[in-house]
Design an enzyme around this catalytic site. Structure first.
Site, mmCIF file in Angstrom:
data_model
loop_
_atom_site.group_PDB
_atom_site.id
_atom_site.type_symbol
_atom_site.label_atom_id
_atom_site.label_comp_id
_atom_site.label_asym_id
_atom_site.label_seq_id
_atom_site.Cartn_x
_atom_site.Cartn_y
_atom_site.Cartn_z
ATOM 1 N N ASN A 165 15.513 -5.317 -6.245
ATOM 2 C CA ASN A 165 14.430 -5.057 -5.737
ATOM 3 C C ASN A 165 13.956 -6.243 -5.066
ATOM 4 O O ASN A 165 13.600 -7.540 -5.426
ATOM 5 C CB ASN A 165 13.322 -4.757 -6.904
ATOM 6 C CG ASN A 165 12.069 -4.345 -6.198
ATOM 7 O OD1 ASN A 165 11.036 -4.457 -6.954
ATOM 8 N ND2 ASN A 165 11.930 -3.823 -4.832
ATOM 9 N N CYS A 209 3.530 -6.258 -8.518
ATOM 10 C CA CYS A 209 5.064 -5.906 -8.667
ATOM 11 C C CYS A 209 5.731 -6.702 -9.680
ATOM 12 O O CYS A 209 5.859 -7.814 -9.626
ATOM 13 C CB CYS A 209 5.661 -6.281 -7.276
ATOM 14 S SG CYS A 209 7.521 -5.914 -7.105
ATOM 15 N N ASN A 246 9.114 -6.910 -10.426
ATOM 16 C CA ASN A 246 10.116 -7.874 -10.127
ATOM 17 C C ASN A 246 9.717 -9.022 -9.077
ATOM 18 O O ASN A 246 10.558 -9.864 -9.261
ATOM 19 C CB ASN A 246 11.130 -6.787 -9.472
ATOM 20 C CG ASN A 246 11.964 -5.775 -10.286
ATOM 21 O OD1 ASN A 246 12.141 -6.138 -11.328
ATOM 22 N ND2 ASN A 246 11.623 -4.532 -9.935
ATOM 23 N N HIS A 278 1.122 5.202 -11.159
ATOM 24 C CA HIS A 278 2.594 5.690 -11.619
ATOM 25 C C HIS A 278 2.531 6.768 -11.865
ATOM 26 O O HIS A 278 1.434 7.265 -12.951
ATOM 27 C CB HIS A 278 3.388 4.544 -12.558
ATOM 28 C CG HIS A 278 3.717 3.342 -11.937
ATOM 29 N ND1 HIS A 278 4.721 2.944 -11.331
ATOM 30 C CD2 HIS A 278 2.869 2.127 -11.984
ATOM 31 C CE1 HIS A 278 4.696 1.756 -10.886
ATOM 32 N NE2 HIS A 278 3.629 1.181 -11.378
ATOM 33 N N GLU A 318 9.300 4.196 -4.589
ATOM 34 C CA GLU A 318 7.872 3.117 -4.348
ATOM 35 C C GLU A 318 7.057 3.571 -3.285
ATOM 36 O O GLU A 318 7.423 3.600 -2.163
ATOM 37 C CB GLU A 318 8.259 1.881 -4.342
ATOM 38 C CG GLU A 318 8.952 1.260 -5.902
ATOM 39 C CD GLU A 318 8.892 -0.239 -5.746
ATOM 40 O OE1 GLU A 318 8.041 -0.867 -5.647
ATOM 41 O OE2 GLU A 318 10.066 -0.835 -5.993
ATOM 42 N N ARG A 319 5.707 3.448 -3.608
ATOM 43 C CA ARG A 319 4.688 3.795 -2.409
ATOM 44 C C ARG A 319 4.828 2.842 -1.651
ATOM 45 O O ARG A 319 4.720 1.754 -1.714
ATOM 46 C CB ARG A 319 3.266 3.922 -3.172
ATOM 47 C CG ARG A 319 2.120 3.982 -2.551
ATOM 48 C CD ARG A 319 0.710 3.484 -3.115
ATOM 49 N NE ARG A 319 0.780 2.277 -3.796
ATOM 50 C CZ ARG A 319 -0.425 1.638 -4.399
ATOM 51 N NH1 ARG A 319 -1.473 2.455 -4.555
ATOM 52 N NH2 ARG A 319 -0.078 0.640 -5.081
ATOM 53 N N CYS A 367 12.059 -1.522 -10.233
ATOM 54 C CA CYS A 367 10.600 -1.479 -10.111
ATOM 55 C C CYS A 367 10.186 -1.875 -11.521
ATOM 56 O O CYS A 367 10.123 -1.214 -12.390
ATOM 57 C CB CYS A 367 9.938 -0.254 -9.741
ATOM 58 S SG CYS A 367 8.193 -0.081 -9.931
ATOM 59 N N THR A 370 6.955 -2.630 -12.754
ATOM 60 C CA THR A 370 5.619 -2.059 -13.042
ATOM 61 C C THR A 370 6.261 -0.754 -13.578
ATOM 62 O O THR A 370 5.660 -0.098 -14.344
ATOM 63 C CB THR A 370 4.513 -1.991 -12.138
ATOM 64 O OG1 THR A 370 5.015 -1.496 -11.018
ATOM 65 C CG2 THR A 370 3.917 -3.357 -12.037
#
Length: 287
Positions: free
Chosen positions: A11, A71, A73, A172, A221-222, A230, A232
């Site tokens: 990521n 985030c 990562n 999420h 991911e949005r 990801c 989170t």
């Protein structure tokens, strides 16, 4: 502008030291830098800034230029960046984000950060605060939808799925499937992201439970599309898996880019994430 490319399990983001650099239009910069053909190539842009509330501030922008609250990562990479660049000598630091202040413990090997354990805070399950707009069909019972959205039906693209919704500072939607490898994620992820249930759009995790301690996950991911990992999202998946009775409280989440270890502490309600952070290269570019 000088920058550093880093990644957490693939990521990848472009990191800019805003103690030294100024980014006048971060939304525009994020879109340009993230482009994998005409820019540097990344899942987004992260600005490392001074903070009045914490040791540092992390301002992150998705590949489409939209601002992200948090985030997992990226925050590990920020922790590695500030230590490896001698911006701090502390091995426990605080980082301000739009999702609040997060606390990171740095594990050092050979004078460099090898992995980071992050206190991700307590998950948010109240639908209005995630946010998710949802009314349980009468046959399913309205009571559950008033407190949390766990194992609830949602129809996407003409197919009914079961979802569990969690916020880890960002929204999420966790969906359990029999096979994550064969999903048409580009199509399905977009449909979930922009579903009417999610007023701020949503990150969607598609999960296969392997055993009581291990799950496999792909994520849409949005604002960025499918990514290799990801943080989170892995935290949200662990919370959802425990709520659904699928796993124990310490879970290895297997992502396309590697593994994260997530723990949801029963006493405090805090979610802890442990994983690697990697430097890729440094560069300089004209914006």
């Amino acid at each position: 502008m000088k920058f550093t490319k880093m990644h957490g399990l693939g990521n990848d983001y472009i990191y800019v030291d805003c103690f030294q650099e100024t980014v006048a239009d971060p939304e525009k910069a994020a879109k340009f830098l993230s482009d994998r053909h005409f820019g540097v190539g990344s899942d987004g842009l992260v600005l490392i800034k001074p903070s009045k509330q914490a040791d540092f501030e992390m301002a992150m922008y998705n590949a489409d230029g939209s601002r992200g609250e948090m985030c997992g990562n990226a925050i590990r990479c920020v922790a590695k960046y500030v230590y490896d660049h001698n911006m701090t000598d502390k091995t426990s630091i605080s980082i301000e984000t739009l999702a609040g202040i997060k606390y990171a413990d740095l594990h050092i090997t050979g004078g460099k950060v090898a992995s980071v354990r992050v206190n991700m805070g307590q998950p948010e399950l109240i639908p209005q605060k995630i946010p998710v707009v949802y009314e349980m069909p009468q046959a399913e019972g309205v009571q559950q939808a008033l407190s949390k959205v766990v194992d609830c039906p949602i129809t996407v693209g003409g197919t009914q799925y079961r979802m569990t919704c969690v916020s880890m500072g960002n929204p999420h939607c966790v969906v359990y499937v029999d096979d994550v490898d064969s999903l048409e994620l580009a199509k399905l992820g977009t449909q979930f992201e922009r579903h009417a249930c999610f007023p701020n759009r949503v990150n969607t995790e598609f999960v296969r439970v392997l055993d009581k301690n291990t799950v496999q996950m792909r994520v849409w991911e949005r604002g960025s599309g499918e990514t290799l990992a990801c943080g989170t999202g892995a935290c949200a998946v662990t919370v959802a898996s425990i709520l659904n009775g699928y796993t124990n409280r310490l879970v290895t989440v297997k992502l396309l880019g590697g593994d994260l270890v997530i723990e949801w502490d029963e006493q405090t309600g805090i979610v802890y994430m442990t994983g690697s952070a990697e430097h890729v290269f440094d560069g300089e570019i004209a914006l």
